[in-house]
Enzyme design. Sequence first.
Site, mmCIF file in Angstrom:
data_model
loop_
_atom_site.group_PDB
_atom_site.id
_atom_site.type_symbol
_atom_site.label_atom_id
_atom_site.label_comp_id
_atom_site.label_asym_id
_atom_site.label_seq_id
_atom_site.Cartn_x
_atom_site.Cartn_y
_atom_site.Cartn_z
ATOM 1 N N ASP A 198 0.842 -1.211 0.000
ATOM 2 C CA ASP A 198 0.000 0.000 0.000
ATOM 3 C C ASP A 198 0.872 1.255 0.000
ATOM 4 O O ASP A 198 0.367 2.375 -0.100
ATOM 5 C CB ASP A 198 -1.010 -0.005 1.151
ATOM 6 C CG ASP A 198 -0.351 0.017 2.519
ATOM 7 O OD1 ASP A 198 0.898 -0.057 2.588
ATOM 8 O OD2 ASP A 198 -1.080 0.099 3.524
ATOM 9 N N SER A 199 2.194 1.080 0.034
ATOM 10 C CA SER A 199 3.106 2.214 -0.177
ATOM 11 C C SER A 199 2.932 2.771 -1.587
ATOM 12 O O SER A 199 3.445 3.848 -1.891
ATOM 13 C CB SER A 199 4.560 1.788 0.063
ATOM 14 O OG SER A 199 4.867 0.628 -0.683
ATOM 15 N N ASP A 233 -1.090 -6.051 -0.449
ATOM 16 C CA ASP A 233 -1.537 -5.507 0.840
ATOM 17 C C ASP A 233 -3.045 -5.338 0.891
ATOM 18 O O ASP A 233 -3.644 -4.807 -0.058
ATOM 19 C CB ASP A 233 -0.920 -4.109 1.046
ATOM 20 C CG ASP A 233 0.312 -4.150 1.927
ATOM 21 O OD1 ASP A 233 0.514 -5.142 2.655
ATOM 22 O OD2 ASP A 233 1.078 -3.171 1.871
ATOM 23 N N LYS A 285 -1.196 -9.496 2.582
ATOM 24 C CA LYS A 285 -0.518 -9.073 3.815
ATOM 25 C C LYS A 285 -1.433 -8.070 4.508
ATOM 26 O O LYS A 285 -2.097 -7.272 3.834
ATOM 27 C CB LYS A 285 0.832 -8.407 3.466
ATOM 28 C CG LYS A 285 1.521 -7.721 4.638
ATOM 29 C CD LYS A 285 2.963 -7.383 4.324
ATOM 30 C CE LYS A 285 3.192 -6.040 3.665
ATOM 31 N NZ LYS A 285 2.672 -4.872 4.388
ATOM 32 N N GLU A 326 -1.556 -5.500 8.275
ATOM 33 C CA GLU A 326 -0.804 -5.001 9.423
ATOM 34 C C GLU A 326 -1.530 -5.353 10.717
ATOM 35 O O GLU A 326 -2.742 -5.201 10.809
ATOM 36 C CB GLU A 326 -0.671 -3.480 9.335
ATOM 37 C CG GLU A 326 0.143 -3.020 8.152
ATOM 38 C CD GLU A 326 0.205 -1.508 8.026
ATOM 39 O OE1 GLU A 326 -0.272 -0.781 8.931
ATOM 40 O OE2 GLU A 326 0.728 -1.038 6.998
ATOM 41 N N GLU A 379 8.825 -4.388 10.403
ATOM 42 C CA GLU A 379 9.236 -3.073 9.885
ATOM 43 C C GLU A 379 9.770 -2.208 11.027
ATOM 44 O O GLU A 379 9.071 -1.973 12.032
ATOM 45 C CB GLU A 379 8.044 -2.385 9.198
ATOM 46 C CG GLU A 379 8.458 -1.038 8.596
ATOM 47 C CD GLU A 379 7.498 -0.481 7.566
ATOM 48 O OE1 GLU A 379 6.440 -1.093 7.307
ATOM 49 O OE2 GLU A 379 7.819 0.588 7.000
HETATM 50 O O1 KIV Z 1 3.519 -1.155 1.675
HETATM 51 C C1 KIV Z 1 4.693 -1.523 1.719
HETATM 52 O O2 KIV Z 1 5.511 -1.210 0.850
HETATM 53 C C2 KIV Z 1 5.111 -2.332 2.867
HETATM 54 C C3 KIV Z 1 6.574 -2.562 3.034
HETATM 55 C C4 KIV Z 1 7.230 -1.349 3.561
HETATM 56 C C5 KIV Z 1 6.845 -3.755 3.858
HETATM 57 O O3 KIV Z 1 4.291 -2.756 3.617
#
Ligand code: KIV
Length: 273
Positions: A43-44, A82, A110, A112, A173
């Site tokens: 989600d980055s 994510d 994934k 959090e 992280e």
């Molecule tokens: O969204 C992302 O890029 C991440 C990484 C920083 C692990 O969750």
Amino acid sequence: MRALNRFAEMKRKGEKIAVLTAYDAPQARAQEQAGIDAILVGDSVGVNILGYSSEREVTLADMAHHTRAARRGAPDPIIIADLPFATYDTPEQAAASAKFLQQAGADAVKFEGAFPDLVQVLGTLGIPVCGHLGYEPQHCERRVHGKTLEEATKIFSDAKALDEAGVFMLVLELAPAELAAAITRAIKAPTIGIGAGPATDGQVLVFPDVLGYAEKNFRHNRRYAEVGATMRASAATYLSEVRAGLFPTLANGSTMPAEVLARFEAEILERRG
Ligand code: KIV
């Protein structure tokens, strides 16, 4: 399904696992060609590509769009996508969101936080889960977690709970290196660190950070290129060449066959005056 159990095997053998984020087809293709172990459509994407000010703005539709693009660019590697903010608040919502990303081409999702119940629910539906502890950008702005005894103990026990629930991988992280090392020793699932020291089973970095075109640089990152500087220089040179009439030249396009041109001039241009 692609073999996610190869990561546990790599952990057993002490082989490091290399993961990068990718958000589009060319990035994913380049990483596949380099032999990457897994691609994370993180989600980055929100901050790095979409111009959002926070990961919290990323929607499920954004994630599906970028997961599809990454999958088109890289048909073979394992892709983890994510679950964005507020798309896994209940088991039913998590299941629907995860299925949507699977249909977009993800092999696994994934999310959090310490939600072992969600890992189990998704597991029964055949959706593998990668956990994510430490700094959780969707849930907290403070970056480093795990420097107090209380926080370290919580992250350690959360990691064990996620492991017991069946995560196939766990991202740590910005966790202190000693804590990440202890978790790595204590759990079955491979740990993937980002700013979590050298002892984790693998590493993940954000591709725009690696390429050097993200706005900020971070202590946890290593820039392997200066693509931002190359982008700015290329745009500036292009601009000056267009303005000076140096680009394009005839070689950058095509010309008409001589007999067609002759007829075009005689029959069309001259007749129409
Ligand atoms: O969204 C992302 O890029 C991440 C990484 C920083 C692990 O969750």
